[in-house]
Design a protein around this motif. Structure first.
Motif, PDB file in Angstrom:
ATOM      1  N   LEU A 105      89.816  63.594  18.943  1.00 22.69           N
ATOM      2  CA  LEU A 105      89.636  64.836  19.680  1.00 22.69           C
ATOM      3  C   LEU A 105      89.372  65.964  18.689  1.00 22.69           C
ATOM      4  O   LEU A 105      90.097  66.103  17.706  1.00 22.69           O
ATOM      5  N   ARG A 106      88.340  66.740  18.947  1.00 22.79           N
ATOM      6  CA  ARG A 106      88.003  67.869  18.090  1.00 22.79           C
ATOM      7  C   ARG A 106      88.395  69.164  18.795  1.00 22.79           C
ATOM      8  O   ARG A 106      87.829  69.517  19.830  1.00 22.79           O
ATOM      9  N   LEU A 107      89.363  69.850  18.236  1.00 23.72           N
ATOM     10  CA  LEU A 107      89.886  71.080  18.827  1.00 23.72           C
ATOM     11  C   LEU A 107      89.250  72.288  18.143  1.00 23.72           C
ATOM     12  O   LEU A 107      89.110  72.306  16.920  1.00 23.72           O
ATOM     13  N   THR A 108      88.910  73.290  18.947  1.00 22.58           N
ATOM     14  CA  THR A 108      88.324  74.523  18.421  1.00 22.58           C
ATOM     15  C   THR A 108      89.110  75.714  18.927  1.00 22.58           C
ATOM     16  O   THR A 108      89.336  75.854  20.136  1.00 22.58           O
ATOM     17  N   ALA A 109      89.547  76.558  17.999  1.00 20.11           N
ATOM     18  CA  ALA A 109      90.206  77.822  18.339  1.00 20.11           C
ATOM     19  C   ALA A 109      89.137  78.902  18.438  1.00 20.11           C
ATOM     20  O   ALA A 109      88.348  79.085  17.512  1.00 20.11           O
ATOM     21  N   HIS A 110      89.125  79.614  19.545  1.00 12.92           N
ATOM     22  CA  HIS A 110      88.062  80.578  19.803  1.00 12.92           C
ATOM     23  C   HIS A 110      88.523  82.012  19.578  1.00 12.92           C
ATOM     24  O   HIS A 110      89.712  82.321  19.650  1.00 12.92           O
ATOM     25  N   ALA A 111      87.551  82.878  19.324  1.00  9.22           N
ATOM     26  CA  ALA A 111      87.817  84.314  19.304  1.00  9.22           C
ATOM     27  C   ALA A 111      88.165  84.747  20.728  1.00  9.22           C
ATOM     28  O   ALA A 111      87.955  84.008  21.690  1.00  9.22           O
ATOM     29  N   ALA A 112      88.706  85.960  20.864  1.00 15.33           N
ATOM     30  CA  ALA A 112      89.119  86.452  22.177  1.00 15.33           C
ATOM     31  C   ALA A 112      87.985  86.302  23.188  1.00 15.33           C
ATOM     32  O   ALA A 112      86.851  86.724  22.946  1.00 15.33           O
ATOM     33  N   ALA A 113      88.310  85.699  24.323  1.00 15.90           N
ATOM     34  CA  ALA A 113      87.318  85.436  25.364  1.00 15.90           C
ATOM     35  C   ALA A 113      88.017  85.533  26.720  1.00 15.90           C
ATOM     36  O   ALA A 113      88.268  86.620  27.217  1.00 15.90           O
TER      37      ALA A 113
END
Length: 279
Positions: free
Chosen positions: A144-152
């Motif tokens: 599983l590839r997890l991505t932390a995003h900028a405020a959205a």
């Protein structure tokens, strides 16, 4: 419901959280590898978390090794305590622990009144694995590839991509049928959505809506709504119109396209206007 090999999703209801549904309104579920299972969002109540645990045990003999919380909203985290067991790691955005801490008091105070559930401080379990940018989790035969995003949608959004089945668990960065809810940044959401739409996923799992849909077509309606919201607010600001005028005049034709439009659209305008007037 199994939406792809080893990926199971329980569909939430397009409703406001209340004392009847106990806040169980989001899509939640799990992904199974050959070594262990990852929960993706634990549900909107401790009871739903326990029910999810029972479902996992019925469908897989493997232990749970990770609980991934995709952001701070109650419908995604209130079931965490059911999985607070030895060997289980809680995973979230680098800002999730702070967001939980800031909101815990309000959440505790309102759980009984708004949801008819009992919460305790122990129900708020912050991540012991924080995702700064990206992280891979090996479940055995599946990454599983997890991505932390900028405020959205919020400032603690996390998405999960299953490389084996090319499934994007977009969580609340993807709303379908339920009107999108801006609790972070409309500019940020559009920027992050553009990145997500470039991912070669075969299908996506939204935080609210059907359990699975073709990608990136699944995000077309949301993209249109957010672009409309931003463009019309910018025009109101250019003309010197007030936030009140915007809340009463922007985007009303979109009502027919979305569930819970009246409950969230004006709030979205307020949040986005406060952001865009400082551009």
């Amino acid at each position: 419901m199994q939406v792809a090999e080893g990926i199971f999703v329980h569909q939430g209801r397009d409703e406001l959280p209340d004392t009847l549904n106990h806040g169980e309104i989001a899509n939640i579920g799990f992904v199974a590898g050959t070594r262990c299972v990852a929960i993706i969002d634990s549900g909107g109540s401790p009871e739903q978390g326990r029910a999810l645990k029972v479902a996992v045990e019925a469908l897989s003999p493997l232990p749970v090794c990770y609980v991934i919380n995709t952001h701070v909203h109650p419908d995604h985290i209130y079931g965490n305590r059911a999985f607070a067991l030895p060997g289980v790691h809680f995973v979230g955005h680098r800002k999730l622990a702070q967001a939980m801490s800031l909101r815990a008091g309000y959440y505790l105070e309102n759980a009984g009144k708004r949801l008819n559930i009992v919460l305790e401080p122990a129900d708020f379990i912050p991540p012991d694995i924080a995702v700064d940018d990206a992280l891979k989790l090996d479940l055995g035969g599946r990454t599983l590839r997890l991505t932390a995003h900028a405020a959205a949608h919020t400032d603690s959004d996390l998405t999960v991509y299953d490389e084996k089945t090319q499934t994007l668990w977009a969580a609340d960065l993807l709303f379908m049928t339920h009107v999108p809810v801006v609790d972070g940044s409309v500019n940020g959401w559009l920027a992050e959505l553009a990145k997500l739409r470039a991912i070669p996923a075969r299908h996506a799992i939204p935080g609210h809506g059907p359990v699975s849909a073709d990608w990136p077509a699944a995000s077309d309606a949301e993209l249109g709504y957010l672009e409309m919201l931003r463009a019309e607010i910018r025009e109101y600001i250019r003309q010197g119109k007030t936030m009140e005028a915007a809340m009463n005049g922007i985007g009303l034709s979109a009502r027919r396209n979305w569930q819970l439009f009246d409950e969230f659209h004006k709030r979205n305008i307020s949040t986005a206007f406060a952001e865009l007037e400082w551009e």
